[in-house]
Design an enzyme around this catalytic site. Sequence first.
Site, PDB file in Angstrom:
ATOM      1  N   ARG A  29       0.805  -1.221   0.000  1.00  7.38           N
ATOM      2  CA  ARG A  29       0.000   0.000   0.000  1.00  7.38           C
ATOM      3  C   ARG A  29       0.845   1.281   0.000  1.00  7.38           C
ATOM      4  NH1 ARG A  29      -3.630  -2.490   4.815  1.00  7.38           N
ATOM      5  NH2 ARG A  29      -1.739  -3.760   4.990  1.00  7.38           N
ATOM      6  N   GLY A  31      -7.807  -5.384  12.669  1.00  7.84           N
ATOM      7  CA  GLY A  31      -8.531  -6.593  13.041  1.00  7.84           C
ATOM      8  C   GLY A  31      -9.437  -6.263  14.222  1.00  7.84           C
ATOM      9  N   GLN A  79      12.238 -14.374   6.461  1.00  7.11           N
ATOM     10  CA  GLN A  79      10.974 -15.010   6.108  1.00  7.11           C
ATOM     11  C   GLN A  79      10.822 -14.932   4.586  1.00  7.11           C
ATOM     12  OE1 GLN A  79       7.418 -12.788   6.621  1.00  7.11           O
ATOM     13  NE2 GLN A  79       6.093 -14.583   6.815  1.00  7.11           N
ATOM     14  N   ALA A 114      32.559  43.866   3.692  1.00  9.90           N
ATOM     15  CA  ALA A 114      31.424  43.355   2.927  1.00  9.90           C
ATOM     16  C   ALA A 114      31.906  42.810   1.585  1.00  9.90           C
ATOM     17  CB  ALA A 114      30.404  44.467   2.712  1.00  9.90           C
TER      18      ALA A 114
HETATM   19  C1  UD1 Z   1      -2.191  -6.466  11.198  1.00  6.55           C
HETATM   20  C2  UD1 Z   1      -3.108  -7.415  11.985  1.00  6.55           C
HETATM   21  C3  UD1 Z   1      -4.373  -6.698  12.390  1.00  6.55           C
HETATM   22  C4  UD1 Z   1      -4.033  -5.452  13.176  1.00  6.55           C
HETATM   23  C5  UD1 Z   1      -3.081  -4.558  12.380  1.00  6.55           C
HETATM   24  C6  UD1 Z   1      -2.683  -3.390  13.251  1.00  6.55           C
HETATM   25  C7  UD1 Z   1      -2.645  -9.621  11.112  1.00  6.55           C
HETATM   26  C8  UD1 Z   1      -3.157 -10.737  10.250  1.00  6.55           C
HETATM   27  N1  UD1 Z   1      -3.432  -8.565  11.178  1.00  6.55           N
HETATM   28  O1  UD1 Z   1      -2.859  -6.172   9.979  1.00  6.55           O
HETATM   29  O2  UD1 Z   1      -5.198  -7.535  13.165  1.00  6.55           O
HETATM   30  O3  UD1 Z   1      -5.205  -4.739  13.486  1.00  6.55           O
HETATM   31  O4  UD1 Z   1      -1.929  -5.312  11.958  1.00  6.55           O
HETATM   32  O5  UD1 Z   1      -1.423  -2.938  13.154  1.00  6.55           O
HETATM   33  O6  UD1 Z   1      -1.616  -9.753  11.711  1.00  6.55           O
HETATM   34  N2  UD1 Z   1       4.694  -8.916   7.859  1.00  6.55           N
HETATM   35  C9  UD1 Z   1       5.704  -9.843   7.750  1.00  6.55           C
HETATM   36  N3  UD1 Z   1       5.493 -10.943   6.989  1.00  6.55           N
HETATM   37  C10 UD1 Z   1       4.315 -11.196   6.353  1.00  6.55           C
HETATM   38  C11 UD1 Z   1       3.286 -10.222   6.472  1.00  6.55           C
HETATM   39  C12 UD1 Z   1       3.498  -9.095   7.241  1.00  6.55           C
HETATM   40  O7  UD1 Z   1       6.780  -9.682   8.316  1.00  6.55           O
HETATM   41  O8  UD1 Z   1       4.216 -12.231   5.701  1.00  6.55           O
HETATM   42  C13 UD1 Z   1       4.940  -7.696   8.697  1.00  6.55           C
HETATM   43  C14 UD1 Z   1       4.804  -6.418   7.916  1.00  6.55           C
HETATM   44  O9  UD1 Z   1       6.053  -6.051   7.378  1.00  6.55           O
HETATM   45  C15 UD1 Z   1       4.305  -5.438   8.970  1.00  6.55           C
HETATM   46  C16 UD1 Z   1       3.589  -6.312   9.985  1.00  6.55           C
HETATM   47  O10 UD1 Z   1       3.971  -7.642   9.720  1.00  6.55           O
HETATM   48  O11 UD1 Z   1       5.356  -4.763   9.626  1.00  6.55           O
HETATM   49  C17 UD1 Z   1       2.074  -6.181   9.883  1.00  6.55           C
HETATM   50  O12 UD1 Z   1       1.671  -6.519   8.559  1.00  6.55           O
HETATM   51  P1  UD1 Z   1       0.556  -5.674   7.825  1.00  6.55           P
HETATM   52  O13 UD1 Z   1       0.418  -6.204   6.451  1.00  6.55           O
HETATM   53  O14 UD1 Z   1       0.785  -4.235   7.987  1.00  6.55           O
HETATM   54  O15 UD1 Z   1      -0.727  -6.142   8.669  1.00  6.55           O
HETATM   55  P2  UD1 Z   1      -2.124  -5.416   8.728  1.00  6.55           P
HETATM   56  O16 UD1 Z   1      -2.903  -5.785   7.517  1.00  6.55           O
HETATM   57  O17 UD1 Z   1      -1.964  -3.997   9.014  1.00  6.55           O
HETATM   58 CA    CA Z   2      -0.186  -2.619   9.266  1.00  6.38          CA
END
Ligand code: UD1
Ligand code: CA
Length: 440
Positions: free
Chosen positions: A14, A159, A81, A409
């Site tokens: 995003r 969430g 990861q 100056a």
């Molecule tokens: C996540 C939570 C949500 C919460 C929100 C608030 C989950 C499924 N959902 O959603 O409940 O309300 O954060 O901050 O966790 N990341 C990884 N590996 C992955 C995917 C993500 O390391 O495979 C990391 C991202 O880099 C990020 C963090 O995890 O720093 C959160 O991921 P993001 O995609 O922002 O989760 P949200 O959709 O915001």
């Molecule tokens: Ca997030």
Amino acid sequence: MRAVVVLAAGKGTRMRSDRPKVLHELLGLPLLAYPLEAASAVGVTQRVVVVGHGREKIRERFGGSALGDGKSSGGLVWAVQDPQLGTGHAAHCGVEALVESLKIGSSKSKLDDLQVLVLNGDLPLLRVETLTALVERHESSGAAATLLTCEKENPRGYGRIVRAAGGAFETIVEEPDADAATREIREVNVGTYVFRASAFREFFPRTKAENRQGEYYLPDVAVVAARAGLRVETFSVEDETETAQVNSRSELARAGEILRARILDDLMASGVTIDDPRTTYIESGVRIGRDSRILPFTVIQRGVEIGENCEVGPFAHLRAGTKLEAHASIGNFVEIKKSVIGPGSKVRHLSYVGDGIVGRDVNIGAGTIFANYDGVRKSTTQVQDGAFIGSGTVLVAPVTIGKGARTGAGSVVLRNRDVPDGETVAGVPAKRIEKVAQQT
Ligand code: UD1
Ligand code: CA
């Protein structure tokens, strides 16, 4: 024992950026530095960062330091990861790397004793006090997992926490998976958790990627543990601003606004006058002494130190490595980089001071330039106590203007043509002017 795992492997789709999300900067520091720094203050023995997308760039920037400035020490453990299968899977990679780094994989009692704070890497505004209270609640309750929640004015993008009739924690539903009624719930999952390591390892394998996004969700680990009858606690953060996450550039800007206001409020509380907080940009990690005044449209970067009773602005730009001593005064359209301005000295108008060492009670006239860069090297300019630099002077570094010396100056003082104490020079290139001549 406490440890932290910060999740930073996601793509940050995003943001629409070639740069990994956690390297986007918020008031002078990459996003990832904020959770790492906050977690350090909670007293963790090990810090793990889970990286995947753009991991080389992230490691290069941080190089083992929590602030990403290459200066602060304290090692980080990097967990990779790849592919990125969701936050639950990311935390799993982090916990495994953690257990490995501590060499406790075979010890049930050590895994029971290890509390892992898991933080999303895109939550820069969480306060140390909040994290500390969360971890303490988790430890004192003996829960298998404790989640940070928040009652939000606008819960969009988070969430939702679903509770049973009696109020007991039941499940967490991600926005894409939520029906209209669930979306009405205002209590959200902040993205900050504490897990007992043994419980995490037991219950992560029981989660499934059966959801709209086809990912392993971290919140599901807590849900599965609760369903198995383990104790799962929630802890609520009062101040909604702490929960700001950064998924997009507008959220980055909004988080910046909140943090900026926080920094300015702290400075004002400590005795600094800020005439117009709306137009004043001060990064985190700036020190300003009592009774100093910052006028509108001023930008002060991380690491700048300002003494007591100084005045800065309007329209001033103080860059990293700058130190103003007491009663120094910096005026409009002045940029100062990596320089010391001595007590009572003035740079009031339209000047550039770079790599300068300016003594006490010096006056730098309007439009003075410290020409510090010859295209290859940056060099230092010294202007000693009581010197007077005439308007429009160019000081080509390296050069020293002695105590009480003056420039006329428009003078251009060439490199290494030091001006001795008390002398006056003028012209292009600047030549010595006899005191007698000056009196006629
Ligand atoms: C996540 C939570 C949500 C919460 C929100 C608030 C989950 C499924 N959902 O959603 O409940 O309300 O954060 O901050 O966790 N990341 C990884 N590996 C992955 C995917 C993500 O390391 O495979 C990391 C991202 O880099 C990020 C963090 O995890 O720093 C959160 O991921 P993001 O995609 O922002 O989760 P949200 O959709 O915001
Ligand atoms: Ca997030």
